[in-house]
Design a protein around this motif. Structure first.
Motif, short mmCIF file in Angstrom:
data_model
loop_
_atom_site.label_atom_id
_atom_site.label_comp_id
_atom_site.label_asym_id
_atom_site.label_seq_id
_atom_site.Cartn_x
_atom_site.Cartn_y
_atom_site.Cartn_z
N ALA A 43 35.79 43.07 45.60
CA ALA A 43 36.56 43.12 44.36
C ALA A 43 37.48 41.91 44.23
N ILE A 44 38.09 41.52 45.34
CA ILE A 44 38.98 40.36 45.31
C ILE A 44 38.19 39.08 45.03
N THR A 45 37.04 38.94 45.69
CA THR A 45 36.21 37.75 45.47
C THR A 45 35.77 37.65 44.02
N GLN A 46 35.36 38.77 43.43
CA GLN A 46 34.93 38.77 42.03
C GLN A 46 36.10 38.44 41.10
N ALA A 47 37.27 39.00 41.38
CA ALA A 47 38.44 38.75 40.53
C ALA A 47 38.86 37.29 40.60
N VAL A 48 38.82 36.71 41.79
CA VAL A 48 39.19 35.30 41.95
C VAL A 48 38.23 34.42 41.15
N SER A 49 36.95 34.72 41.23
CA SER A 49 35.98 33.89 40.50
C SER A 49 36.08 34.12 39.00
N GLY A 50 36.56 35.29 38.57
CA GLY A 50 36.69 35.58 37.15
C GLY A 50 37.96 35.02 36.53
N GLY A 51 38.99 34.82 37.35
CA GLY A 51 40.22 34.22 36.85
C GLY A 51 41.05 35.12 35.94
N ASP A 52 40.88 36.44 36.03
CA ASP A 52 41.63 37.38 35.21
C ASP A 52 42.96 37.68 35.91
N LEU A 53 44.06 37.12 35.41
CA LEU A 53 45.36 37.23 36.05
C LEU A 53 45.79 38.68 36.23
N ASP A 54 45.60 39.51 35.23
CA ASP A 54 45.99 40.92 35.34
C ASP A 54 45.22 41.61 36.47
#
Length: 55
Positions: free
Chosen positions: A10-21
């Motif tokens: 989940a963290i890896t996906q969020a980092v690649s997505g760049g969604d601050l929230d």
């Protein structure tokens, strides 16, 4: 016992997505996990010791 999923994917996906929230939400969840359970690398070391004892 059912394995408990870790936050790495989940963290890896969020980092690649760049969604601050999303990044902030995951940061909060990860910090709560560390407070409750300790650092995952430390826990992994303990797990390896227990496995070695049983083999």
């Amino acid at each position: 016992m059912t394995p408990i999923p870790l936050y790495a994917a989940a963290i890896t996906q969020a980092v690649s997505g760049g969604d601050l929230d999303q990044l902030r939400k995951l940061q909060t969840l990860a910090e709560e996990h560390v407070r409750e359970h300790g650092d995952i690398s430390t826990l992994l070391s303990l797990l390896k010791v227990e496995i070695a004892k049983l083999t």
